[in-house]
Design a protein around this motif. Structure first.
Motif, PDB file in Angstrom:
ATOM      1  N   LEU A 123       1.606  11.397  11.574  1.00 11.85           N
ATOM      2  CA  LEU A 123       1.384  12.336  10.466  1.00 11.85           C
ATOM      3  C   LEU A 123       0.419  11.737   9.435  1.00 11.85           C
ATOM      4  O   LEU A 123      -0.480  12.441   8.939  1.00 11.85           O
ATOM      5  CB  LEU A 123       2.721  12.698   9.824  1.00 11.85           C
ATOM      6  CG  LEU A 123       2.715  13.782   8.761  1.00 11.85           C
ATOM      7  CD1 LEU A 123       2.144  15.086   9.305  1.00 11.85           C
ATOM      8  CD2 LEU A 123       4.135  14.014   8.247  1.00 11.85           C
ATOM      9  N   LEU A 124       0.580  10.455   9.147  1.00 13.75           N
ATOM     10  CA  LEU A 124      -0.345   9.805   8.221  1.00 13.75           C
ATOM     11  C   LEU A 124      -1.777   9.856   8.769  1.00 13.75           C
ATOM     12  O   LEU A 124      -2.720  10.129   8.020  1.00 13.75           O
ATOM     13  CB  LEU A 124       0.064   8.353   7.963  1.00 13.75           C
ATOM     14  CG  LEU A 124       1.226   8.125   7.019  1.00 13.75           C
ATOM     15  CD1 LEU A 124       1.687   6.668   7.084  1.00 13.75           C
ATOM     16  CD2 LEU A 124       0.857   8.505   5.592  1.00 13.75           C
ATOM     17  N   ALA A 125      -1.914   9.619  10.053  1.00 15.20           N
ATOM     18  CA  ALA A 125      -3.249   9.633  10.658  1.00 15.20           C
ATOM     19  C   ALA A 125      -3.851  11.045  10.674  1.00 15.20           C
ATOM     20  O   ALA A 125      -5.065  11.210  10.538  1.00 15.20           O
ATOM     21  CB  ALA A 125      -3.186   9.092  12.092  1.00 15.20           C
TER      22      ALA A 125
ATOM     23  N   THR B 110       0.840  -1.200   0.000  1.00 14.21           N
ATOM     24  CA  THR B 110       0.000   0.000   0.000  1.00 14.21           C
ATOM     25  C   THR B 110       0.877   1.251   0.000  1.00 14.21           C
ATOM     26  O   THR B 110       2.023   1.211   0.465  1.00 14.21           O
ATOM     27  CB  THR B 110      -0.918   0.052   1.238  1.00 14.21           C
ATOM     28  OG1 THR B 110      -0.103   0.233   2.413  1.00 14.21           O
ATOM     29  CG2 THR B 110      -1.765  -1.211   1.359  1.00 14.21           C
ATOM     30  N   PRO B 111       0.344   2.354  -0.477  1.00 18.35           N
ATOM     31  CA  PRO B 111       1.129   3.601  -0.472  1.00 18.35           C
ATOM     32  C   PRO B 111       1.567   4.015   0.933  1.00 18.35           C
ATOM     33  O   PRO B 111       2.707   4.448   1.121  1.00 18.35           O
ATOM     34  CB  PRO B 111       0.170   4.626  -1.080  1.00 18.35           C
ATOM     35  CG  PRO B 111      -0.770   3.824  -1.917  1.00 18.35           C
ATOM     36  CD  PRO B 111      -0.929   2.514  -1.192  1.00 18.35           C
ATOM     37  N   GLU B 112       0.701   3.854   1.909  1.00 19.51           N
ATOM     38  CA  GLU B 112       1.067   4.214   3.283  1.00 19.51           C
ATOM     39  C   GLU B 112       2.196   3.316   3.799  1.00 19.51           C
ATOM     40  O   GLU B 112       3.118   3.789   4.476  1.00 19.51           O
ATOM     41  CB  GLU B 112      -0.149   4.131   4.219  1.00 19.51           C
ATOM     42  CG  GLU B 112      -1.166   5.225   4.017  1.00 19.51           C
ATOM     43  CD  GLU B 112      -2.123   4.979   2.840  1.00 19.51           C
ATOM     44  OE1 GLU B 112      -2.895   5.896   2.525  1.00 19.51           O
ATOM     45  OE2 GLU B 112      -2.088   3.892   2.221  1.00 19.51           O
TER      46      GLU B 112
ATOM     47  N   LEU C 180       5.780   9.052  -3.112  1.00 20.86           N
ATOM     48  CA  LEU C 180       5.092   8.137  -2.194  1.00 20.86           C
ATOM     49  C   LEU C 180       3.895   8.816  -1.544  1.00 20.86           C
ATOM     50  O   LEU C 180       2.827   8.212  -1.401  1.00 20.86           O
ATOM     51  CB  LEU C 180       6.064   7.649  -1.113  1.00 20.86           C
ATOM     52  CG  LEU C 180       7.259   6.815  -1.561  1.00 20.86           C
ATOM     53  CD1 LEU C 180       8.148   6.470  -0.372  1.00 20.86           C
ATOM     54  CD2 LEU C 180       6.813   5.553  -2.287  1.00 20.86           C
ATOM     55  N   VAL C 181       4.081  10.065  -1.160  1.00 19.93           N
ATOM     56  CA  VAL C 181       3.006  10.820  -0.497  1.00 19.93           C
ATOM     57  C   VAL C 181       1.841  11.031  -1.452  1.00 19.93           C
ATOM     58  O   VAL C 181       0.679  10.810  -1.100  1.00 19.93           O
ATOM     59  CB  VAL C 181       3.540  12.157   0.059  1.00 19.93           C
ATOM     60  CG1 VAL C 181       2.408  13.064   0.508  1.00 19.93           C
ATOM     61  CG2 VAL C 181       4.515  11.908   1.204  1.00 19.93           C
ATOM     62  N   VAL C 182       2.120  11.449  -2.664  1.00 18.66           N
ATOM     63  CA  VAL C 182       1.068  11.700  -3.654  1.00 18.66           C
ATOM     64  C   VAL C 182       0.287  10.411  -3.934  1.00 18.66           C
ATOM     65  O   VAL C 182      -0.931  10.440  -4.112  1.00 18.66           O
ATOM     66  CB  VAL C 182       1.669  12.305  -4.941  1.00 18.66           C
ATOM     67  CG1 VAL C 182       0.667  12.295  -6.086  1.00 18.66           C
ATOM     68  CG2 VAL C 182       2.163  13.720  -4.679  1.00 18.66           C
ATOM     69  N   ALA C 183       0.982   9.278  -3.939  1.00 24.20           N
ATOM     70  CA  ALA C 183       0.310   7.993  -4.177  1.00 24.20           C
ATOM     71  C   ALA C 183      -0.713   7.664  -3.082  1.00 24.20           C
ATOM     72  O   ALA C 183      -1.635   6.877  -3.310  1.00 24.20           O
ATOM     73  CB  ALA C 183       1.331   6.870  -4.290  1.00 24.20           C
TER      74      ALA C 183
END
Length: 191
Positions: free
Chosen positions: A187-189, A85-87, A143-146
């Motif tokens: 940060l992802l959350a 997964t991207p994350e 990676l972030v944009v994905a």
């Protein structure tokens, strides 16, 4: 025992053996502390041949940094891109850093180290260090944009990684990668 590079085959082998020796010595001791004679002795390549391959220490330093950049980025991408997964790919960056920091010869970022020694007087080192850091940031941005998040978030993840690299080098511990990963999870959350 490893044979001298010239005994292994053609000119590419000699250049590879020379770059291997230069990389090991530059990374372990620092660029300014290592002379061409020490590199010659470590590589087993005659000094005359060494200067035919790389006419100056600066040319050898440039080749070392260019090769290290390509290898470092390829290894990181292969590791992170293997996640489903991207994350998970973003978090894998920090897992990969932890593995790197755990290597017995880890001495920090070769580009930061070289820039710290020569950035004020060698524009090639400055350019190579900036190019390496920009490429890393751009990779993280991809990676972030994905994940569907804005590319501007990439700066935060890149800064977490860069801070972990520096802190691990200074502290001698791989743990900063895990702390940076924890921050990346938050940060992802939050985004």
């Amino acid at each position: 025992m490893v044979e001298p590079a010239e005994a292994q085959g053609g000119p590419g082998d000699a250049a590879d053996g020379l770059l291997d020796a230069a990389e090991r010595l530059f990374y372990e001791k620092g660029v300014q502390a290592v002379g061409m004679d020490e590199i010659r002795a470590a590589s087993g390549i005659p000094l005359k041949r060494l200067y035919r391959l790389y006419p100056s220490k600066s040319a050898l330093l440039q080749a070392y940094l260019e090769r290290r950049d390509a290898r470092w980025r390829a290894e990181l991408a292969a590791y992170a891109n293997s996640r489903s997964t991207p994350e998970a790919r973003i978090l894998a960056v920090f897992d990969w850093l932890h593995q790197w920091f755990s290597e017995p010869d880890f001495r920090g970022c070769a580009f930061v180290n070289s820039f710290g020694e020569l950035g004020a007087v060698d524009p090639v080192v400055t350019t190579l260090a900036r190019t390496h850091k920009r490429a890393f940031r751009d990779y993280v941005a991809g990676l972030v944009v994905a994940t569907g998040r804005p590319a501007v978030c990439a700066d935060a993840y890149a800064l977490l990684a860069e801070g972990a690299i520096t802190t691990a080098a200074v502290s001698g511990s791989p743990e900063p990668a895990l702390r940076a990963k924890e921050a990346a999870v938050l940060l992802l959350a939050a985004t």
